[in-house]
Design a protein around this motif. Structure first.
Motif, PDB file in Angstrom:
ATOM      1  N   LEU A   2       0.953  -1.285   0.082  1.00  0.00           N
ATOM      2  CA  LEU A   2       0.029  -0.017   0.121  1.00  0.00           C
ATOM      3  C   LEU A   2       0.756   1.333   0.054  1.00  0.00           C
ATOM      4  CD1 LEU A   2      -2.613  -0.993   2.724  1.00  0.00           C
ATOM      5  CD2 LEU A   2      -2.471  -1.497   0.159  1.00  0.00           C
ATOM      6  N   GLU A   3       0.320   2.210  -0.587  1.00  0.00           N
ATOM      7  CA  GLU A   3       0.854   3.705  -0.536  1.00  0.00           C
ATOM      8  C   GLU A   3       0.066   4.589  -0.062  1.00  0.00           C
ATOM      9  OE1 GLU A   3       4.221   2.895  -4.263  1.00  0.00           O
ATOM     10  OE2 GLU A   3       2.307   4.143  -4.592  1.00  0.00           O
ATOM     11  N   PRO A   4       0.310   5.452   0.857  1.00  0.00           N
ATOM     12  CA  PRO A   4      -0.687   6.669   1.228  1.00  0.00           C
ATOM     13  C   PRO A   4      -0.255   7.740   0.176  1.00  0.00           C
ATOM     14  CG  PRO A   4       1.448   6.482   2.621  1.00  0.00           C
ATOM     15  CD  PRO A   4       1.472   5.433   1.462  1.00  0.00           C
ATOM     16  N   ALA A  22      -7.961  11.818   0.144  1.00  0.00           N
ATOM     17  CA  ALA A  22      -7.026  11.092   0.659  1.00  0.00           C
ATOM     18  C   ALA A  22      -7.145   9.816  -0.553  1.00  0.00           C
ATOM     19  CB  ALA A  22      -7.300  10.460   2.029  1.00  0.00           C
ATOM     20  N   ALA A  23      -6.067   9.171  -0.636  1.00  0.00           N
ATOM     21  CA  ALA A  23      -5.924   7.796  -1.484  1.00  0.00           C
ATOM     22  C   ALA A  23      -5.158   6.926  -1.161  1.00  0.00           C
ATOM     23  CB  ALA A  23      -5.900   8.244  -2.820  1.00  0.00           C
ATOM     24  N   ILE A  24      -5.537   5.482  -1.449  1.00  0.00           N
ATOM     25  CA  ILE A  24      -4.556   4.450  -1.224  1.00  0.00           C
ATOM     26  C   ILE A  24      -4.377   3.798  -2.586  1.00  0.00           C
ATOM     27  CG2 ILE A  24      -4.280   2.108  -0.300  1.00  0.00           C
ATOM     28  CD1 ILE A  24      -6.103   3.081   2.269  1.00  0.00           C
ATOM     29  N   GLU A  25      -3.074   3.804  -3.155  1.00  0.00           N
ATOM     30  CA  GLU A  25      -2.922   2.838  -4.103  1.00  0.00           C
ATOM     31  C   GLU A  25      -2.303   1.679  -3.663  1.00  0.00           C
ATOM     32  OE1 GLU A  25      -0.207   2.523  -8.288  1.00  0.00           O
ATOM     33  OE2 GLU A  25       0.167   4.231  -6.820  1.00  0.00           O
ATOM     34  N   VAL A  49      -7.956   3.281  -4.390  1.00  0.00           N
ATOM     35  CA  VAL A  49      -9.086   3.475  -3.423  1.00  0.00           C
ATOM     36  C   VAL A  49      -9.169   4.875  -3.341  1.00  0.00           C
ATOM     37  CG1 VAL A  49     -10.397   3.152  -1.294  1.00  0.00           C
ATOM     38  CG2 VAL A  49      -8.903   1.229  -2.215  1.00  0.00           C
ATOM     39  N   LEU A  50     -10.188   5.671  -3.833  1.00  0.00           N
ATOM     40  CA  LEU A  50     -10.196   7.256  -3.299  1.00  0.00           C
ATOM     41  C   LEU A  50     -11.352   7.378  -2.347  1.00  0.00           C
ATOM     42  CD1 LEU A  50      -9.874   9.871  -4.907  1.00  0.00           C
ATOM     43  CD2 LEU A  50     -12.239   9.773  -5.822  1.00  0.00           C
ATOM     44  N   GLY A  51     -10.612   7.973  -1.241  1.00  0.00           N
ATOM     45  CA  GLY A  51     -11.242   8.599  -0.160  1.00  0.00           C
ATOM     46  C   GLY A  51     -12.067   9.878  -0.288  1.00  0.00           C
ATOM     47  N   GLY A  79      -9.037  14.260   4.184  1.00  0.00           N
ATOM     48  CA  GLY A  79      -9.614  13.177   4.217  1.00  0.00           C
ATOM     49  C   GLY A  79      -9.184  11.849   4.516  1.00  0.00           C
ATOM     50  N   GLU A  80     -10.101  10.819   4.445  1.00  0.00           N
ATOM     51  CA  GLU A  80      -9.385   9.331   4.809  1.00  0.00           C
ATOM     52  C   GLU A  80     -10.060   8.481   3.561  1.00  0.00           C
ATOM     53  OE1 GLU A  80     -12.049   7.380   8.082  1.00  0.00           O
ATOM     54  OE2 GLU A  80     -11.593   9.444   8.800  1.00  0.00           O
ATOM     55  N   ALA A  81      -9.222   7.035   3.910  1.00  0.00           N
ATOM     56  CA  ALA A  81      -9.574   5.997   2.864  1.00  0.00           C
ATOM     57  C   ALA A  81      -9.425   4.796   3.708  1.00  0.00           C
ATOM     58  CB  ALA A  81      -8.821   6.312   1.497  1.00  0.00           C
ATOM     59  N   SER A  82     -10.168   3.763   3.379  1.00  0.00           N
ATOM     60  CA  SER A  82      -9.869   2.487   4.038  1.00  0.00           C
ATOM     61  C   SER A  82     -10.179   1.384   2.905  1.00  0.00           C
ATOM     62  CB  SER A  82     -11.059   2.241   5.116  1.00  0.00           C
ATOM     63  OG  SER A  82     -12.415   2.226   4.567  1.00  0.00           O
ATOM     64  N   LEU A  83      -9.484   0.343   3.428  1.00  0.00           N
ATOM     65  CA  LEU A  83      -9.393  -1.087   2.535  1.00  0.00           C
ATOM     66  C   LEU A  83      -9.425  -2.124   3.289  1.00  0.00           C
ATOM     67  CD1 LEU A  83      -8.815  -2.134  -0.320  1.00  0.00           C
ATOM     68  CD2 LEU A  83      -6.404  -1.957   0.196  1.00  0.00           C
ATOM     69  N   ARG A  84     -10.054  -3.229   2.824  1.00  0.00           N
ATOM     70  CA  ARG A  84      -9.976  -4.452   3.576  1.00  0.00           C
ATOM     71  C   ARG A  84      -9.552  -5.647   2.373  1.00  0.00           C
ATOM     72  NH1 ARG A  84     -14.256  -8.915   4.050  1.00  0.00           N
ATOM     73  NH2 ARG A  84     -15.523  -7.526   2.591  1.00  0.00           N
ATOM     74  N   LEU A  85      -8.461  -6.417   2.933  1.00  0.00           N
ATOM     75  CA  LEU A  85      -7.977  -7.116   1.990  1.00  0.00           C
ATOM     76  C   LEU A  85      -8.494  -8.509   2.306  1.00  0.00           C
ATOM     77  CD1 LEU A  85      -6.019  -8.059  -0.361  1.00  0.00           C
ATOM     78  CD2 LEU A  85      -4.178  -8.121   1.343  1.00  0.00           C
ATOM     79  N   THR A  86      -9.249  -9.365   1.600  1.00  0.00           N
ATOM     80  CA  THR A  86      -9.940 -10.718   1.856  1.00  0.00           C
ATOM     81  C   THR A  86      -9.003 -11.920   1.216  1.00  0.00           C
ATOM     82  OG1 THR A  86     -11.183 -10.767   0.024  1.00  0.00           O
ATOM     83  CG2 THR A  86     -12.292  -9.733   2.009  1.00  0.00           C
ATOM     84  N   PRO A  87      -9.202 -13.019   1.770  1.00  0.00           N
ATOM     85  CA  PRO A  87      -8.228 -14.127   1.250  1.00  0.00           C
ATOM     86  C   PRO A  87      -8.715 -14.235  -0.412  1.00  0.00           C
ATOM     87  CG  PRO A  87      -9.158 -14.749   3.064  1.00  0.00           C
ATOM     88  CD  PRO A  87      -9.655 -13.425   2.870  1.00  0.00           C
TER      89      PRO A  87
END
Length: 254
Positions: free
Chosen positions: A93-95, A126-129, A157-159, A246-254
């Protein structure tokens, strides 16, 4: 190999890796030595990957023009995002801070200024790449092959965000990225390329000069990581907060 052969062979390798969902060795028998050829490979590959939705900056070195590659609607998500680990070779992940264009930036001969671009930006977010690679040697991949491979883009992911004004808040932005509530990356400013707003301007002008094409309203441009990358494991949840932005969130499932 001729230039056309290099571009064709490189694109074929990367397209096959995408379609087969597997990482491949760096094709050292293909003599990729020119940035223009890497961009040409990238464009051929990106034409097969989905709907173009914007741009990412990457491979950023202070004092050098930022490199860029495509974002795709099929890999973009609004926060909260969720991705499957099984669909990626690696997940880091990159902030980042990203802008969403509210107006077109047409191609023209004169370079754009920051003030001109800022008036065309609808939001600063805010974004997570999500970093992934088609090469099994990642991160030890030659820079031109990373460029050909879309600068190791895996998802986005665009927050939430704010009206950006002059974009002067980007350079000293304060951020905190956590994994399952534990701090993974944090800081204030210190982007490796300097001021992300200046990088945005450089990249916009560089792409117009190289490709002769502008940018469209609605496109997202994300401006590169503030603090390297951090690995994310299946089952984890990530949360990124840029103070006052702002903020962003991400979930990593199997």
């Amino acid at each position: 190999m001729t230039r056309d052969e290099i571009i064709s062979a490189g694109a074929e390798r990367l397209i096959a890796a995408h379609r087969e969902g597997r990482a491949i060795p760096v094709p050292r028998e293909i003599p990729l030595a020119e940035e223009a050829d890497a961009y040409a490979i990238q464009e051929r590959v990106s034409a097969t990957l989905g709907t173009h939705a914007g741009w990412k900056l990457g491979g950023i070195v202070r004092g050098e023009t930022p490199r860029y590659s495509r974002l795709f609607a099929e890999r973009n998500q609004a926060s909260p995002g969720s991705v499957r680990r099984r669909n990626h070779y690696v997940v880091f992940l990159e902030p980042e801070l990203a802008v969403v264009l509210g107006e077109d930036i047409p191609a023209r001969e004169a370079p754009y200024t920051l003030a001109e671009i800022a008036t065309r930006v609808d939001g600063l977010h805010a974004a997570i790449e999500l970093v992934d690679s088609r090469f099994d040697a990642w991160p030890e991949v030659p820079p031109l092959w990373q460029l050909a491979d879309g600068l190791s883009h895996g998802g986005f992911v665009l927050g939430s965000g704010i009206a950006p004004g002059a974009l002067d808040q980007m350079v000293d932005a304060e951020y905190r990225l956590t994994l399952d509530g534990r701090e993974a990356l944090a800081g204030r400013g210190g982007h490796p390329g300097g001021d992300p707003a200046a990088l945005l301007v450089e990249a916009v002008n560089a792409r117009i000069a190289r490709d002769g094409e502008g940018f469209a309203a609605g496109e997202v441009i994300t401006t590169g990581t503030f603090d390297g990358v951090v690995e994310m494991l299946a089952g984890q949840r990530a949360r990124l907060v840029f103070a006052g932005i702002g903020e962003a969130s991400l979930r990593l499932t199997p």
